[in-house]
Structure formats: structure tokens, C-alpha cells
Design a protein around this motif. Structure first.
Motif, PDB file in Angstrom:
ATOM      1  N   PHE A 132     -14.486  13.867  49.427  1.00  0.00           N
ATOM      2  CA  PHE A 132     -14.066  13.349  48.124  1.00  0.00           C
ATOM      3  C   PHE A 132     -15.189  12.534  47.483  1.00  0.00           C
ATOM      4  O   PHE A 132     -15.529  12.729  46.311  1.00  0.00           O
ATOM      5  CB  PHE A 132     -12.805  12.495  48.281  1.00  0.00           C
ATOM      6  CG  PHE A 132     -12.335  11.895  46.994  1.00  0.00           C
ATOM      7  CD1 PHE A 132     -11.617  12.657  46.082  1.00  0.00           C
ATOM      8  CD2 PHE A 132     -12.619  10.572  46.685  1.00  0.00           C
ATOM      9  CE1 PHE A 132     -11.188  12.107  44.884  1.00  0.00           C
ATOM     10  CE2 PHE A 132     -12.204  10.022  45.490  1.00  0.00           C
ATOM     11  CZ  PHE A 132     -11.488  10.785  44.585  1.00  0.00           C
ATOM     12  N   GLN A 136     -16.846  16.940  46.546  1.00  0.00           N
ATOM     13  CA  GLN A 136     -16.375  18.244  47.014  1.00  0.00           C
ATOM     14  C   GLN A 136     -14.842  18.202  47.118  1.00  0.00           C
ATOM     15  O   GLN A 136     -14.271  18.151  48.210  1.00  0.00           O
ATOM     16  CB  GLN A 136     -17.019  18.581  48.363  1.00  0.00           C
ATOM     17  CG  GLN A 136     -18.515  18.702  48.289  1.00  0.00           C
ATOM     18  CD  GLN A 136     -19.125  19.047  49.639  1.00  0.00           C
ATOM     19  OE1 GLN A 136     -18.473  19.603  50.516  1.00  0.00           O
ATOM     20  NE2 GLN A 136     -20.396  18.725  49.800  1.00  0.00           N
ATOM     21  N   PHE A 137     -14.209  18.222  45.960  1.00  0.00           N
ATOM     22  CA  PHE A 137     -12.781  17.954  45.885  1.00  0.00           C
ATOM     23  C   PHE A 137     -11.932  19.031  46.556  1.00  0.00           C
ATOM     24  O   PHE A 137     -10.946  18.709  47.225  1.00  0.00           O
ATOM     25  CB  PHE A 137     -12.372  17.749  44.420  1.00  0.00           C
ATOM     26  CG  PHE A 137     -13.160  16.649  43.761  1.00  0.00           C
ATOM     27  CD1 PHE A 137     -13.094  15.349  44.228  1.00  0.00           C
ATOM     28  CD2 PHE A 137     -14.002  16.921  42.702  1.00  0.00           C
ATOM     29  CE1 PHE A 137     -13.834  14.333  43.647  1.00  0.00           C
ATOM     30  CE2 PHE A 137     -14.746  15.915  42.100  1.00  0.00           C
ATOM     31  CZ  PHE A 137     -14.659  14.619  42.571  1.00  0.00           C
ATOM     32  N   ARG A 138     -12.273  20.288  46.394  1.00  0.00           N
ATOM     33  CA  ARG A 138     -11.508  21.342  47.066  1.00  0.00           C
ATOM     34  C   ARG A 138     -11.630  21.223  48.577  1.00  0.00           C
ATOM     35  O   ARG A 138     -10.664  21.426  49.299  1.00  0.00           O
ATOM     36  CB  ARG A 138     -11.957  22.719  46.594  1.00  0.00           C
ATOM     37  CG  ARG A 138     -11.507  23.012  45.196  1.00  0.00           C
ATOM     38  CD  ARG A 138     -11.758  24.435  44.814  1.00  0.00           C
ATOM     39  NE  ARG A 138     -11.205  24.646  43.488  1.00  0.00           N
ATOM     40  CZ  ARG A 138     -11.659  25.517  42.633  1.00  0.00           C
ATOM     41  NH1 ARG A 138     -12.668  26.305  42.960  1.00  0.00           N
ATOM     42  NH2 ARG A 138     -11.115  25.642  41.449  1.00  0.00           N
ATOM     43  N   ARG A 139     -12.827  20.913  49.042  1.00  0.00           N
ATOM     44  CA  ARG A 139     -13.026  20.720  50.484  1.00  0.00           C
ATOM     45  C   ARG A 139     -12.201  19.524  50.956  1.00  0.00           C
ATOM     46  O   ARG A 139     -11.598  19.559  52.026  1.00  0.00           O
ATOM     47  CB  ARG A 139     -14.516  20.497  50.782  1.00  0.00           C
ATOM     48  CG  ARG A 139     -14.828  20.311  52.240  1.00  0.00           C
ATOM     49  CD  ARG A 139     -14.702  21.629  52.993  1.00  0.00           C
ATOM     50  NE  ARG A 139     -15.009  21.439  54.396  1.00  0.00           N
ATOM     51  CZ  ARG A 139     -14.200  21.811  55.382  1.00  0.00           C
ATOM     52  NH1 ARG A 139     -13.071  22.422  55.131  1.00  0.00           N
ATOM     53  NH2 ARG A 139     -14.543  21.604  56.629  1.00  0.00           N
ATOM     54  N   VAL A 141      -9.377  18.400  49.683  1.00  0.00           N
ATOM     55  CA  VAL A 141      -7.963  18.787  49.725  1.00  0.00           C
ATOM     56  C   VAL A 141      -7.670  19.617  50.976  1.00  0.00           C
ATOM     57  O   VAL A 141      -6.675  19.392  51.672  1.00  0.00           O
ATOM     58  CB  VAL A 141      -7.567  19.565  48.445  1.00  0.00           C
ATOM     59  CG1 VAL A 141      -6.194  20.215  48.587  1.00  0.00           C
ATOM     60  CG2 VAL A 141      -7.597  18.639  47.238  1.00  0.00           C
ATOM     61  N   GLY A 142      -8.551  20.552  51.295  1.00  0.00           N
ATOM     62  CA  GLY A 142      -8.371  21.374  52.492  1.00  0.00           C
ATOM     63  C   GLY A 142      -8.371  20.535  53.760  1.00  0.00           C
ATOM     64  O   GLY A 142      -7.564  20.760  54.673  1.00  0.00           O
ATOM     65  N   GLN A 145      -5.101  18.582  54.005  1.00  0.00           N
ATOM     66  CA  GLN A 145      -4.026  19.458  54.476  1.00  0.00           C
ATOM     67  C   GLN A 145      -4.124  19.695  55.978  1.00  0.00           C
ATOM     68  O   GLN A 145      -3.111  19.662  56.681  1.00  0.00           O
ATOM     69  CB  GLN A 145      -4.054  20.790  53.711  1.00  0.00           C
ATOM     70  CG  GLN A 145      -3.623  20.640  52.267  1.00  0.00           C
ATOM     71  CD  GLN A 145      -3.831  21.910  51.462  1.00  0.00           C
ATOM     72  OE1 GLN A 145      -4.676  22.739  51.781  1.00  0.00           O
ATOM     73  NE2 GLN A 145      -3.061  22.037  50.383  1.00  0.00           N
TER      74      GLN A 145
END
Length: 168
Positions: A132, A136-139, A141-142, A145
Motif C-alpha cells: 500500500f 501497489q494497491f492491487r497487490r 488488496v490481494g 485477502q
């Protein structure tokens, strides 16, 4: 190593610490280290990197040398320590790099390495925070999760274990 000492690529120096007896070897220039390393057989290089992993004080340097020595659990532990140290200085990309490498090595075991003290879900959470901060926001979030899934699995396992102990 004797060839490197004879050619001047490496020199012996007196140990700066009082608790170390004898001399240490210093490489004249960083680029010479690769040449010296290439002089040995793979098993010799692994032993050299293991010795360097034990001698280094910086966790990032330890992690690199433990990995090159094929001591993956020691490398994992050093990567976790390097990630924690990086959070104080540069909490983004550098910390993420170390946490992700530690996650790759999460299942590693070595005879001389301590078990991982940090649960996998916490390691994932630290990596998510670093991703974050690095943008690397998608990373991120992954990783969050995965941390939630891992935490839920650990909690379910703990709950089942407690129920099993009470039933006896």
C-alpha cells in the motif's frame, strides 16, 4: 581464497572487535567479490555464504548470504528482520521485497534456524501495508485477502484443537 589473497584482490586485516581473535579478510573492491566467488566450487561457495551469513550484522545482507548458502529457513528469518528494519526507514518497496521473499520461503526448514516467530497471516498483513505504501494497491488488496483467509484458517484450526482437547 588463497589465490585471491596472493593476487591482492583480498587482504587480511586485524579484527576491529575485541571478542574476535585473529584476522578477517577484506575484499579490495566489491566487484572483485564475484571473481573470488567464481574461483570456488558450488559447495565451497555455499560454505562461504553460510559463514558470511553468520558474520553479517545487517539482516538484508544476512538474508542474501543465507539464500546463496541454501539455508532457506535462515534466509526467511533474515528477510523478516530486514522487512521490519526497512519499515522504519522506507516502509514501501524495500519492506515489500523482503516480506514477499520471506513468504516464498515460509515452509523452509533448516537444522540450525529458529522456527518462524511471526504467523503467516501477520507476515501477509505487513506485506500488504508495504505494498500500500509503495503504491501497489492491487497487490495490497490481494495480500490483505490472503491474510484474512490465513487468519481464518488459523482461528478455525485453533478452535478445532481446543474442542478436541476438551472432549478427551
Amino acid at each position: 581464497l588463497n589465490e585471491a589473497l596472493g593476487s591482492g584482490l583480498a587482504v587480511t586485516v586485524e579484527s576491529p572487535s575485541a571478542d574476535t581473535v585473529g584476522a578477517e579478510i577484506s575484499i579490495v573492491h566489491e566487484r572483485f567479490a564475484e571473481a573470488i566467488e567464481s574461483l570456488g566450487f558450488p559447495a565451497e561457495r555455499q560454505l562461504m555464504h553460510a559463514a558470511l551469513g553468520r558474520a553479517m550484522r545487517e539482516p538484508a545482507e544476512q538474508a542474501w548470504h543465507w539464500g546463496a548458502a541454501m539455508h532457506f529457513a535462515s534466509a526467511r528469518n533474515a528477510h523478516v528482520a530486514a522487512g521490519q528494519a526497512a519499515e522504519a526507514i522506507e516502509p514501501g518497496g524495500t519492506a515489500l521485497l523482503h516480506y514477499e521473499r520471506a513468504l516464498e520461503l515460509i515452509e523452509a526448514t533448516d537444522a540450525e534456524a529458529l522456527p518462524l516467530a511471526t504467523p503467516a497471516w501477520q507476515l501477509l498483513a505487513h506485506a500488504a501495508q508495504a505494498a500500500f505504501v509503495a503504491g501497489q494497491f492491487r497487490r495490497a488488496v490481494g495480500l490483505v485477502q490472503q491474510a484474512i483467509t490465513e487468519r481464518s484458517a488459523a482461528a478455525s484450526l485453533g478452535e478445532a484443537s481446543r474442542r478436541g482437547e476438551r472432549a478427551r
